[in-house]
Design an enzyme around this catalytic site. Sequence first.
Site, PDB file in Angstrom:
ATOM      1  N   HIS A  98      80.669  25.634  52.964  1.00 49.74           N
ATOM      2  CA  HIS A  98      79.689  25.068  51.977  1.00 49.74           C
ATOM      3  C   HIS A  98      80.502  25.317  50.427  1.00 49.74           C
ATOM      4  O   HIS A  98      79.646  25.626  49.345  1.00 49.74           O
ATOM      5  CB  HIS A  98      78.359  25.538  51.862  1.00 49.74           C
ATOM      6  CG  HIS A  98      77.814  25.139  53.310  1.00 49.74           C
ATOM      7  ND1 HIS A  98      76.367  25.793  53.743  1.00 49.74           N
ATOM      8  CD2 HIS A  98      77.885  24.127  54.175  1.00 49.74           C
ATOM      9  CE1 HIS A  98      76.149  25.432  54.811  1.00 49.74           C
ATOM     10  NE2 HIS A  98      76.808  24.341  55.237  1.00 49.74           N
ATOM     11  N   ALA A  99      81.666  25.207  50.130  1.00 47.69           N
ATOM     12  CA  ALA A  99      82.201  25.479  49.205  1.00 47.69           C
ATOM     13  C   ALA A  99      81.724  24.566  48.200  1.00 47.69           C
ATOM     14  O   ALA A  99      81.710  23.261  48.338  1.00 47.69           O
ATOM     15  CB  ALA A  99      83.807  25.270  49.283  1.00 47.69           C
TER      16      ALA A  99
END
Length: 531
Positions: free
Chosen positions: A462-463
Amino acid sequence: MSSRRADFVIVGGGSAGCVLAARLSEEPGVDVILIEAGGAGDVDDIRIPAHSRNLFLSQYDYAFYSEPEPALKGRRVYQPRGRVLGGSSAINMMIYVRGSAADYDEWADLGNRGWDFASVLPYFKKAEDNERGASHFHGAGGPLGVSDSRSRNALAEAFVEAAIEAGLPANPDFNGERQEGAGFFQLTQRNGERCSAAAAYLEPVRGRANLHVLTETRALRILLKHGRASGVEVATAAGTETIGADREVILAAGAFQSPQLLMLSGIGPETELRRHGIKAEQDMAGVGANLHDHQGVLMSWETHEAIGLWNVISDTNRERFDRERRGPLTSNYVEVGAFARIAGSAEVEIELIAMPGITHIDKSRRATQPGLTIFPTLLKPRSRGRVGLRSADPLAPPRIELGFYSDGADLETMVEGVRIAAGIVSQPSLARHISAPHEAPATGDRKTLVEHIVAQTQTIYHAAGTCAMGEVVDADLRVRGIQGLRVADASVMPAPVRGNINAPVIMVAEKAADMILDRRPAVAKGSVVPA
C-alpha cells in the site's frame, strides 16, 4: 515533432489511469491517450481470483525491491507492482476497504480543501457497483464490481469466530457505520471473477474513437516547454517517440514511478537531480518524500486438517469455476480480516488479514502443508521513507527506502498487533485447528516478539504519499510550478488511510476526472457518515 497528439495524455494504465481514461473520454470532442508499459493481461492468472498467487514475480509484476532496511537488519523488502493494464488492481488480493472517515478529514485538515470524507464519499459511491445494492454508504450501477466472497473457507470462518471470542465485534461491512470488528471482506469481483480497474473501466469503452490505449509503451520522461508539460517521451518496440499533450499530462504511474518520472524530467530535489546529471527544471524537495506504507508481520501456524486453501488449483475446482463461477477458485485467499484498536486509541490502528494457508516472506516459496497465516498490519505508521533515482536511466527501477520502524512508536504498536493476533489464535474456534507454530513467536515476551517482527515484516503493498497534496501537488492535483501537469494516484495521499488502498486510489481518480473537466462534483444521497 510529435508523431501523435491528444488533449490528455495519461501515463500509467493502472487503477487510476484506467478510471481517468474512461471518464475523460466521456467528454465529446476530447482525445485521450493512455500509456501502459505492460500488456493487455487477458489471461486466466489475472481473471481467476485464486490464480493470483501466480502473479508474484511474474511478467505482470515489476517486482521492485527496497534498499536494505536498517530496522530489518539490512533485509530488502519485495515490492510487487502491476505491469499490465489494470496495474496493481490486476495482481492484488481484491480487498475492497476504504479506511476511516477520519483519514479523509485529516487530509482536509492538512489544508487540502475538498478531500474531507463528506466530499469524497460521493466518488466512492459513483465508482461502486455493490451487489448488496445502494445505501448511505454504497453505490450501485457504477463501473467497479464489489461483491461478497463466493468462497467461504471453514478456516476463514473459524478466524472470524475466534476474533469475536477475543472481544472484537462482528462486522459485516468494514465500509459501513464502523470499521472496528471482524468479518469477511467484500472484494473487487464480478460474477466470481477479478474486476480490475481495466475490466471495470476500460474494457467497456475500448471502442470509443477518442480513446487510444498504447500498451507495451514505456514513458521515459515528461517533456517541458517554457514551464509547461507539452508531452511525454516514450519507448516502444519500434523505438523512441514523442506524444504531444494539448491540454494536460496526467501522471498515474503510482507511488514509486510517478515521483521517478518527475525526477527524470527535472522536477524534484535539486541535489538528487544534480547527483544523476539531470538539469533541475523545478527544485521541489517533496518529490519522492513522505513515502508511507502499511507493513505487516507474517505469523503462521500448521493445522491438523487440510481445510485451508493451500492446494485449491485443481481440475475439479476449475470445472466448478467454469460451470458456476463459485468455489475455491473464486477465493482471494485473504477472505477475512479484522480491524482493532489498541489501548488508548480512539480509531483502529491494526488490521488483521487472515489467510487460510501458509505463505512466506520469500514469495517464490510455496507451502507444502496446510495451515493459517495472519498479518497484523500497522494502519497509521508514523515512519516515512523516500523514493529516489537509482540512475538517470529511465528503465532502471526507482530507489526505494521504506524506512519501516524508523519511528520507534510504530514498533510498539506492532508489538501490540502481534499480541492481538496471538490472542485470536488461542481462542477455542481456532485453537482446535492448530497443530503447531510454523513461523510464529515462541513466547509472548517483548524481546521474542520484536525479534519475530524484525524477521517477518513485509509490505502489505500500500505504498503512497510520494507526490503529496500540499507538498508536490495542490488540492486540485496540479504539480506546483508547472502548467499542464497533474498527478492522480496513490502518491498524492498526504497521510495513510486505515485500510487497503485500491478503493481510495479509484476514488482519487474519479474526483480528479471531475476536476480536470471542471465538472460539478458528484453528490452522495443520504447524510450518514461512518465513524
